[in-house]
Write a protein that holds these residues in place. Structure first.
Motif, PDB file in Angstrom:
ATOM      1  N   TRP A  11       2.852  -0.867  -4.282  1.00 27.22           N
ATOM      2  CA  TRP A  11       2.143   0.289  -3.759  1.00 27.22           C
ATOM      3  C   TRP A  11       3.370   1.437  -3.479  1.00 27.22           C
ATOM      4  O   TRP A  11       4.039   1.168  -3.037  1.00 27.22           O
ATOM      5  CB  TRP A  11       1.511  -0.162  -2.157  1.00 27.22           C
ATOM      6  CG  TRP A  11       0.485  -1.327  -2.362  1.00 27.22           C
ATOM      7  CD1 TRP A  11       0.877  -2.765  -2.133  1.00 27.22           C
ATOM      8  CD2 TRP A  11      -0.807  -1.141  -3.130  1.00 27.22           C
ATOM      9  NE1 TRP A  11      -0.280  -3.461  -2.568  1.00 27.22           N
ATOM     10  CE2 TRP A  11      -1.180  -2.549  -3.022  1.00 27.22           C
ATOM     11  CE3 TRP A  11      -1.653  -0.141  -3.681  1.00 27.22           C
ATOM     12  CZ2 TRP A  11      -2.544  -2.725  -3.571  1.00 27.22           C
ATOM     13  CZ3 TRP A  11      -2.826  -0.454  -4.096  1.00 27.22           C
ATOM     14  CH2 TRP A  11      -3.218  -1.796  -4.016  1.00 27.22           C
ATOM     15  N   GLN A  28      -2.059   2.363  -1.143  1.00 27.56           N
ATOM     16  CA  GLN A  28      -3.063   3.126  -2.227  1.00 27.56           C
ATOM     17  C   GLN A  28      -1.967   3.228  -3.335  1.00 27.56           C
ATOM     18  O   GLN A  28      -0.341   3.584  -3.252  1.00 27.56           O
ATOM     19  CB  GLN A  28      -3.374   4.476  -2.059  1.00 27.56           C
ATOM     20  CG  GLN A  28      -2.500   5.464  -1.694  1.00 27.56           C
ATOM     21  CD  GLN A  28      -3.155   6.871  -1.344  1.00 27.56           C
ATOM     22  OE1 GLN A  28      -4.531   7.030  -1.218  1.00 27.56           O
ATOM     23  NE2 GLN A  28      -2.305   8.001  -0.698  1.00 27.56           N
ATOM     24  N   VAL A  32      -6.369   3.413  -6.627  1.00 25.99           N
ATOM     25  CA  VAL A  32      -6.985   2.456  -5.631  1.00 25.99           C
ATOM     26  C   VAL A  32      -6.193   2.404  -4.381  1.00 25.99           C
ATOM     27  O   VAL A  32      -5.057   2.393  -4.462  1.00 25.99           O
ATOM     28  CB  VAL A  32      -6.908   0.865  -6.322  1.00 25.99           C
ATOM     29  CG1 VAL A  32      -7.266   0.225  -5.549  1.00 25.99           C
ATOM     30  CG2 VAL A  32      -7.689   0.961  -7.729  1.00 25.99           C
ATOM     31  N   SER A  33      -7.181   2.492  -3.362  1.00 30.25           N
ATOM     32  CA  SER A  33      -6.908   2.118  -1.869  1.00 30.25           C
ATOM     33  C   SER A  33      -7.147   0.539  -1.460  1.00 30.25           C
ATOM     34  O   SER A  33      -8.289   0.358  -1.748  1.00 30.25           O
ATOM     35  CB  SER A  33      -7.129   3.228  -0.872  1.00 30.25           C
ATOM     36  OG  SER A  33      -6.530   4.246  -1.239  1.00 30.25           O
ATOM     37  N   VAL A  34      -6.243   0.055  -1.018  1.00 33.98           N
ATOM     38  CA  VAL A  34      -6.869  -1.294  -0.239  1.00 33.98           C
ATOM     39  C   VAL A  34      -6.408  -1.435   1.352  1.00 33.98           C
ATOM     40  O   VAL A  34      -5.530  -1.201   1.366  1.00 33.98           O
ATOM     41  CB  VAL A  34      -6.043  -2.625  -1.140  1.00 33.98           C
ATOM     42  CG1 VAL A  34      -4.640  -2.552  -1.064  1.00 33.98           C
ATOM     43  CG2 VAL A  34      -6.606  -3.878  -0.759  1.00 33.98           C
ATOM     44  N   TRP A  36      -6.531  -4.307   4.032  1.00 33.29           N
ATOM     45  CA  TRP A  36      -6.638  -5.995   4.340  1.00 33.29           C
ATOM     46  C   TRP A  36      -6.734  -6.186   5.430  1.00 33.29           C
ATOM     47  O   TRP A  36      -6.302  -5.432   6.558  1.00 33.29           O
ATOM     48  CB  TRP A  36      -5.268  -6.482   4.049  1.00 33.29           C
ATOM     49  CG  TRP A  36      -5.056  -6.541   2.378  1.00 33.29           C
ATOM     50  CD1 TRP A  36      -4.060  -5.724   1.894  1.00 33.29           C
ATOM     51  CD2 TRP A  36      -5.141  -7.564   1.298  1.00 33.29           C
ATOM     52  NE1 TRP A  36      -3.991  -6.049   0.413  1.00 33.29           N
ATOM     53  CE2 TRP A  36      -4.629  -7.218   0.226  1.00 33.29           C
ATOM     54  CE3 TRP A  36      -6.150  -8.588   1.461  1.00 33.29           C
ATOM     55  CZ2 TRP A  36      -4.436  -7.982  -0.795  1.00 33.29           C
ATOM     56  CZ3 TRP A  36      -6.180  -9.538   0.580  1.00 33.29           C
ATOM     57  CH2 TRP A  36      -5.548  -9.074  -0.912  1.00 33.29           C
ATOM     58  N   ASN A 103     -11.580  -7.469   3.641  1.00 32.88           N
ATOM     59  CA  ASN A 103     -10.668  -6.751   2.937  1.00 32.88           C
ATOM     60  C   ASN A 103     -11.423  -5.752   2.125  1.00 32.88           C
ATOM     61  O   ASN A 103     -12.431  -6.127   1.432  1.00 32.88           O
ATOM     62  CB  ASN A 103      -9.871  -7.699   2.011  1.00 32.88           C
ATOM     63  CG  ASN A 103      -9.203  -8.788   2.804  1.00 32.88           C
ATOM     64  OD1 ASN A 103      -8.799  -8.610   3.740  1.00 32.88           O
ATOM     65  ND2 ASN A 103      -9.414 -10.169   2.096  1.00 32.88           N
ATOM     66  N   TRP A 105     -11.286  -2.657  -1.081  1.00 32.99           N
ATOM     67  CA  TRP A 105     -10.725  -1.912  -2.220  1.00 32.99           C
ATOM     68  C   TRP A 105     -11.579  -0.544  -2.208  1.00 32.99           C
ATOM     69  O   TRP A 105     -12.820  -0.913  -2.455  1.00 32.99           O
ATOM     70  CB  TRP A 105     -10.743  -2.736  -3.653  1.00 32.99           C
ATOM     71  CG  TRP A 105      -9.622  -3.908  -3.653  1.00 32.99           C
ATOM     72  CD1 TRP A 105      -8.288  -3.773  -3.974  1.00 32.99           C
ATOM     73  CD2 TRP A 105      -9.612  -5.227  -2.889  1.00 32.99           C
ATOM     74  NE1 TRP A 105      -7.638  -4.912  -4.039  1.00 32.99           N
ATOM     75  CE2 TRP A 105      -8.386  -5.778  -3.361  1.00 32.99           C
ATOM     76  CE3 TRP A 105     -10.737  -5.814  -2.276  1.00 32.99           C
ATOM     77  CZ2 TRP A 105      -8.148  -7.145  -2.894  1.00 32.99           C
ATOM     78  CZ3 TRP A 105     -10.485  -7.072  -1.853  1.00 32.99           C
ATOM     79  CH2 TRP A 105      -9.122  -7.645  -1.992  1.00 32.99           C
ATOM     80  N   THR A 106     -11.234   0.560  -2.392  1.00 40.90           N
ATOM     81  CA  THR A 106     -11.925   1.586  -2.671  1.00 40.90           C
ATOM     82  C   THR A 106     -11.226   2.536  -3.689  1.00 40.90           C
ATOM     83  O   THR A 106     -10.034   2.441  -3.717  1.00 40.90           O
ATOM     84  CB  THR A 106     -12.004   2.508  -1.554  1.00 40.90           C
ATOM     85  OG1 THR A 106     -12.924   3.573  -1.846  1.00 40.90           O
ATOM     86  CG2 THR A 106     -10.919   2.964  -0.658  1.00 40.90           C
ATOM     87  N   ASP A 136      -9.518 -10.071  -6.197  1.00 37.52           N
ATOM     88  CA  ASP A 136      -8.782  -9.015  -6.109  1.00 37.52           C
ATOM     89  C   ASP A 136      -9.836  -8.076  -6.666  1.00 37.52           C
ATOM     90  O   ASP A 136     -10.445  -7.918  -7.855  1.00 37.52           O
ATOM     91  CB  ASP A 136      -7.439  -9.133  -7.120  1.00 37.52           C
ATOM     92  CG  ASP A 136      -6.809  -7.831  -7.050  1.00 37.52           C
ATOM     93  OD1 ASP A 136      -7.210  -6.633  -7.421  1.00 37.52           O
ATOM     94  OD2 ASP A 136      -5.388  -7.836  -6.484  1.00 37.52           O
ATOM     95  N   THR A 138      -9.448  -4.633  -7.283  1.00 48.77           N
ATOM     96  CA  THR A 138      -8.899  -3.544  -8.071  1.00 48.77           C
ATOM     97  C   THR A 138      -9.414  -3.042  -9.110  1.00 48.77           C
ATOM     98  O   THR A 138      -9.941  -1.944  -9.294  1.00 48.77           O
ATOM     99  CB  THR A 138      -7.451  -3.874  -8.388  1.00 48.77           C
ATOM    100  OG1 THR A 138      -6.579  -3.975  -7.225  1.00 48.77           O
ATOM    101  CG2 THR A 138      -6.700  -2.487  -9.187  1.00 48.77           C
ATOM    102  N   ALA A 141     -12.728  -1.223  -8.353  1.00 48.99           N
ATOM    103  CA  ALA A 141     -12.428   0.211  -7.531  1.00 48.99           C
ATOM    104  C   ALA A 141     -12.078   1.135  -8.603  1.00 48.99           C
ATOM    105  O   ALA A 141     -12.569   2.223  -8.606  1.00 48.99           O
ATOM    106  CB  ALA A 141     -11.201   0.041  -6.353  1.00 48.99           C
TER     107      ALA A 141
END
Length: 245
Positions: A11, A28, A32-34, A36, A103, A105-106, A136, A138, A141
């Motif tokens: 990241w 991010q 993709v931003s995650v 958790w 969690n 992802w966006t 995952d 990702t 997203a």
């Protein structure tokens, strides 16, 4: 099809997000931003283990959401006989009280009115984890999706070569294709879920596009199942076709 890497991303930035109980700070990279381990309920300790969930305690400042959190208590059940399902169920119990979390992802930068997909992991109420390697988000997203609620019916018929082909089109064999994560370690091999034979070249990308399309537009690419009317079921294999039942 080129399998996606199963290695964790490196990241390159942090991103804040307001939540009900406070602000969380995720990571991010590459669009993709995650985030958790965002609590959706208070830790179920003492009598709380047998009570309805309570709201999480609010926090001040930014809560670090840059790494996976603990998982619900569960005995190790990675294999069913010699079949390795650790990629789907998780490889171990990660201890900790605050395991009632989500969690997220966006796409990044975030855009308004994005579709959202909520996936509840399996495990027979005995095992499973939202942080298992397979789940995952990702890819979703990057496709502009944050949820899908599935009201369509399908029949998955692609047969795994595991155990000399005797595993067949078993329950959960479609999930690596839905998430487009067929390259996750533990999924390939003579005693692994997907076997060691060649995979259909575009099955994962086709299934991923169907689920992403449903989340974004409500249309996965086939007619809806309507009991008593047009009972259409999409048959999913190396070749896709609709069937009327």
């Amino acid at each position: 099809m080129r399998p996606r890497s199963s290695a964790p991303p490196r990241w390159c930035g942090r991103r804040g997000l307001p939540a009900t109980a406070g602000t969380v700070l995720g990571r991010q990279d590459a669009g993709v931003s995650v985030f958790w381990d965002i609590p959706y309920a208070a830790a179920p300790v003492g009598p709380g283990r047998f009570a309805a969930p309570a709201a999480p305690l609010p926090w001040t400042g930014a809560r670090d959401a840059g790494a996976p959190g603990p998982t619900a208590p569960a005995a190790l059940r990675a294999g069913f006989g010699p079949l390795d399902l650790s990629a789907l169920l998780g490889s171990r119990w990660v201890t900790g009280q605050d395991y009632l979390s989500v969690n997220v992802w966006t796409p990044s930068p975030y855009r308004d009115r994005l579709p959202v997909m909520v996936y509840v992991h399996g495990g027979g109420f005995l095992n499973g984890s939202g942080r298992a390697a397979l789940y995952d988000g990702t890819g979703f997203a990057r496709g502009g999706v944050v949820l899908v609620t599935l009201n369509y019916a399908y029949l998955f018929r692609w047969r795994s070569t595991a155990f000399g082909g005797s595993l067949g089109a078993c329950h959960c064999a479609e999930l690596p294709f839905v998430f487009d994560r067929t390259g996750v370690p533990g999924l390939r091999g003579p005693q692994a879920l997907l076997g060691d034979g060649d995979l259909p070249s575009d099955l994962a990308s086709h299934m991923y596009r169907a689920w992403t399309g449903f989340a974004a537009t409500g249309d996965p690419g086939w007619a809806p199942y309507r009991p008593g009317e047009d009972r259409t079921v999409q048959v999913i294999d190396e070749r896709w076709r609709p069937a009327h039942v």
